[in-house]
Enzyme design. Sequence first.
Site, PDB file in Angstrom:
ATOM      1  N   LYS A  97       0.870  -1.183   0.000  1.00  0.00           N
ATOM      2  CA  LYS A  97       0.000   0.000   0.000  1.00  0.00           C
ATOM      3  C   LYS A  97       0.904   1.229   0.000  1.00  0.00           C
ATOM      4  O   LYS A  97       1.841   1.316   0.805  1.00  0.00           O
ATOM      5  CB  LYS A  97      -0.876   0.013   1.241  1.00  0.00           C
ATOM      6  CG  LYS A  97      -2.006  -0.986   1.182  1.00  0.00           C
ATOM      7  CD  LYS A  97      -2.958  -0.811   2.336  1.00  0.00           C
ATOM      8  CE  LYS A  97      -4.159  -1.725   2.168  1.00  0.00           C
ATOM      9  NZ  LYS A  97      -3.860  -3.109   1.786  1.00  0.00           N
ATOM     10  N   ASP A 131      -1.603  -2.150  -4.093  1.00  0.00           N
ATOM     11  CA  ASP A 131      -3.004  -2.138  -3.658  1.00  0.00           C
ATOM     12  C   ASP A 131      -3.593  -0.752  -3.922  1.00  0.00           C
ATOM     13  O   ASP A 131      -2.875   0.236  -3.968  1.00  0.00           O
ATOM     14  CB  ASP A 131      -3.096  -2.399  -2.145  1.00  0.00           C
ATOM     15  CG  ASP A 131      -2.874  -3.866  -1.782  1.00  0.00           C
ATOM     16  OD1 ASP A 131      -2.880  -4.723  -2.689  1.00  0.00           O
ATOM     17  OD2 ASP A 131      -2.697  -4.141  -0.585  1.00  0.00           O
ATOM     18  N   ARG A 181      -5.343  -6.154 -10.982  1.00  0.00           N
ATOM     19  CA  ARG A 181      -6.195  -6.943 -10.072  1.00  0.00           C
ATOM     20  C   ARG A 181      -7.524  -6.194  -9.992  1.00  0.00           C
ATOM     21  O   ARG A 181      -7.551  -5.034  -9.590  1.00  0.00           O
ATOM     22  CB  ARG A 181      -5.600  -7.047  -8.670  1.00  0.00           C
ATOM     23  CG  ARG A 181      -6.567  -7.724  -7.681  1.00  0.00           C
ATOM     24  CD  ARG A 181      -6.220  -7.446  -6.212  1.00  0.00           C
ATOM     25  NE  ARG A 181      -4.956  -8.016  -5.831  1.00  0.00           N
ATOM     26  CZ  ARG A 181      -4.206  -7.495  -4.849  1.00  0.00           C
ATOM     27  NH1 ARG A 181      -4.583  -6.416  -4.203  1.00  0.00           N
ATOM     28  NH2 ARG A 181      -3.048  -8.057  -4.540  1.00  0.00           N
ATOM     29  N   LYS A 184     -13.882  -5.294  -6.022  1.00  0.00           N
ATOM     30  CA  LYS A 184     -15.059  -4.401  -5.943  1.00  0.00           C
ATOM     31  C   LYS A 184     -14.711  -3.083  -5.270  1.00  0.00           C
ATOM     32  O   LYS A 184     -15.235  -2.038  -5.633  1.00  0.00           O
ATOM     33  CB  LYS A 184     -16.183  -5.100  -5.172  1.00  0.00           C
ATOM     34  CG  LYS A 184     -16.811  -6.247  -5.942  1.00  0.00           C
ATOM     35  CD  LYS A 184     -18.079  -6.727  -5.258  1.00  0.00           C
ATOM     36  CE  LYS A 184     -18.575  -8.007  -5.895  1.00  0.00           C
ATOM     37  NZ  LYS A 184     -19.793  -8.520  -5.264  1.00  0.00           N
ATOM     38  N   GLY A 185     -13.818  -3.115  -4.266  1.00  0.00           N
ATOM     39  CA  GLY A 185     -13.471  -1.896  -3.525  1.00  0.00           C
ATOM     40  C   GLY A 185     -13.941  -2.007  -2.088  1.00  0.00           C
ATOM     41  O   GLY A 185     -15.063  -2.465  -1.831  1.00  0.00           O
ATOM     42  N   ALA A 186     -13.075  -1.590  -1.148  1.00  0.00           N
ATOM     43  CA  ALA A 186     -13.323  -1.897   0.260  1.00  0.00           C
ATOM     44  C   ALA A 186     -13.481  -0.671   1.159  1.00  0.00           C
ATOM     45  O   ALA A 186     -13.625  -0.832   2.363  1.00  0.00           O
ATOM     46  CB  ALA A 186     -12.164  -2.748   0.787  1.00  0.00           C
ATOM     47  N   THR A 223     -12.243 -11.739  -5.988  1.00  0.00           N
ATOM     48  CA  THR A 223     -13.593 -11.719  -5.422  1.00  0.00           C
ATOM     49  C   THR A 223     -13.894 -13.038  -4.733  1.00  0.00           C
ATOM     50  O   THR A 223     -13.340 -14.079  -5.103  1.00  0.00           O
ATOM     51  CB  THR A 223     -14.643 -11.459  -6.530  1.00  0.00           C
ATOM     52  OG1 THR A 223     -15.941 -11.404  -5.935  1.00  0.00           O
ATOM     53  CG2 THR A 223     -14.644 -12.516  -7.615  1.00  0.00           C
ATOM     54  N   HIS A 224     -14.796 -12.967  -3.727  1.00  0.00           N
ATOM     55  CA  HIS A 224     -15.315 -14.195  -3.121  1.00  0.00           C
ATOM     56  C   HIS A 224     -16.759 -14.411  -3.550  1.00  0.00           C
ATOM     57  O   HIS A 224     -17.447 -15.287  -3.031  1.00  0.00           O
ATOM     58  CB  HIS A 224     -15.282 -14.089  -1.591  1.00  0.00           C
ATOM     59  CG  HIS A 224     -14.007 -13.520  -1.073  1.00  0.00           C
ATOM     60  ND1 HIS A 224     -13.814 -12.168  -0.896  1.00  0.00           N
ATOM     61  CD2 HIS A 224     -12.841 -14.115  -0.748  1.00  0.00           C
ATOM     62  CE1 HIS A 224     -12.590 -11.954  -0.454  1.00  0.00           C
ATOM     63  NE2 HIS A 224     -11.978 -13.111  -0.371  1.00  0.00           N
ATOM     64  N   ARG A 285     -12.233  -3.802   8.022  1.00  0.00           N
ATOM     65  CA  ARG A 285     -12.831  -3.808   6.664  1.00  0.00           C
ATOM     66  C   ARG A 285     -13.390  -5.187   6.333  1.00  0.00           C
ATOM     67  O   ARG A 285     -14.396  -5.311   5.650  1.00  0.00           O
ATOM     68  CB  ARG A 285     -11.789  -3.369   5.619  1.00  0.00           C
ATOM     69  CG  ARG A 285     -11.496  -1.880   5.639  1.00  0.00           C
ATOM     70  CD  ARG A 285     -10.807  -1.415   4.359  1.00  0.00           C
ATOM     71  NE  ARG A 285      -9.489  -1.992   4.181  1.00  0.00           N
ATOM     72  CZ  ARG A 285      -8.358  -1.480   4.670  1.00  0.00           C
ATOM     73  NH1 ARG A 285      -8.379  -0.360   5.357  1.00  0.00           N
ATOM     74  NH2 ARG A 285      -7.203  -2.066   4.455  1.00  0.00           N
TER      75      ARG A 285
END
Length: 304
Positions: A97, A131, A181, A184-186, A223-224, A285
């Site tokens: 990051k 990231d 990568r 969706k975004g956190a 994604t999960h 998160r």
Amino acid sequence: MISRAALLYLSQKSELKDFFLKLPGFDQVTRRFIAGENIDDAIAAILELNRAGMTATFDHLGESTASRAEAESDVREYLRVLEHIEDAGVNSNVSVKLTQLGLDIDEDYCLRNARRIVEAAKRHDNFVRIDMEDSSKTDATLRIFRLLYGEYGNVGIVLQAYLYRTEKDVDDALAMGARIRLCKGAYKEPEGVAFPHKSDVDANFVRLMKKLLRSGIYHGIATHDEKMIAATKEFALIECVPRDAFEFQMLYGIRRDLQFKLAREGYRMRIYVPYGEYWYPYFMRRLAERPANVWFVLKNLFKG
Ligand code: FDA
């Protein structure tokens, strides 16, 4: 039940970490999502994943670093990680990051720190994924990414389907030939920059996934969400994209059943393995993504 927005708000309050740590058994609960405190813990977790046919990406937990001493300590940690990956012979790259490397202190300073890691990764024949953090950091993150990609090539970016701007960022990154990568975004984002409804985020994810798979470049679909995974498999089948031309990515400890299933089916599966002491915002998160996880936490705290 506590809401996603409330949990995302709490994730920004790192001072609450000490309060949580005083709860008996809390460190055990964090272990579901975090591999441990040091490199050896992460190596052990990654060896196990490798044995199950999955690759990994190291994440030394840290963000919003306010001092140069801390940023430099993180750079040194990543240089050690790259050596450990080689010495232990594990199949893993690294994720960083930029606020961990001093982006909030000074952009050029952060670039120099990130360059040291990307350069070392190049020497080790390895790869660095940058990231993506909250939308106030997107432009600066992309600027640094583009410079490093131009200089070294062994660096990829994360783009978030919840941002309105992302389709253009995907097009720009694809034009450079870069590896993306897609997630969706956190983060907690205002309506002005991000789709407020999950259905729109999901639709954008599928649209962008198709662009990625059509590009002929090796990307990560992170994604999960079983619907996103099914859409990816189906599109790859229709477009004759081979299973080794992209990878699925998931977070350590989340949907392990699905991780093993995809690996068994012959898909490439990479697991993001976080470790370190600065676990609080990352952990919160993860709770926010699935508020039912709060029950998991409470159950474990009070079971003994
Ligand atoms: P979604 O949130 O819709 O969840 C779908 C289903 O997945 C849920 O119903 C549940 O079954 C399961 N699930 C999802 N999250 C869970 C959780 N925490 N606990 C238990 N089950 C859960 N974000 C970002 O902004 N910048 C970044 O750089 C990254 N990097 C990144 C790397 C990798 C490898 C992954 C997998 C994800 C990220 N993310 C990220 C996080 C990402 O943006 C997103 O917040 C989460 O992946 C959750 O979104 P899903 O796509 O899983 O779908």
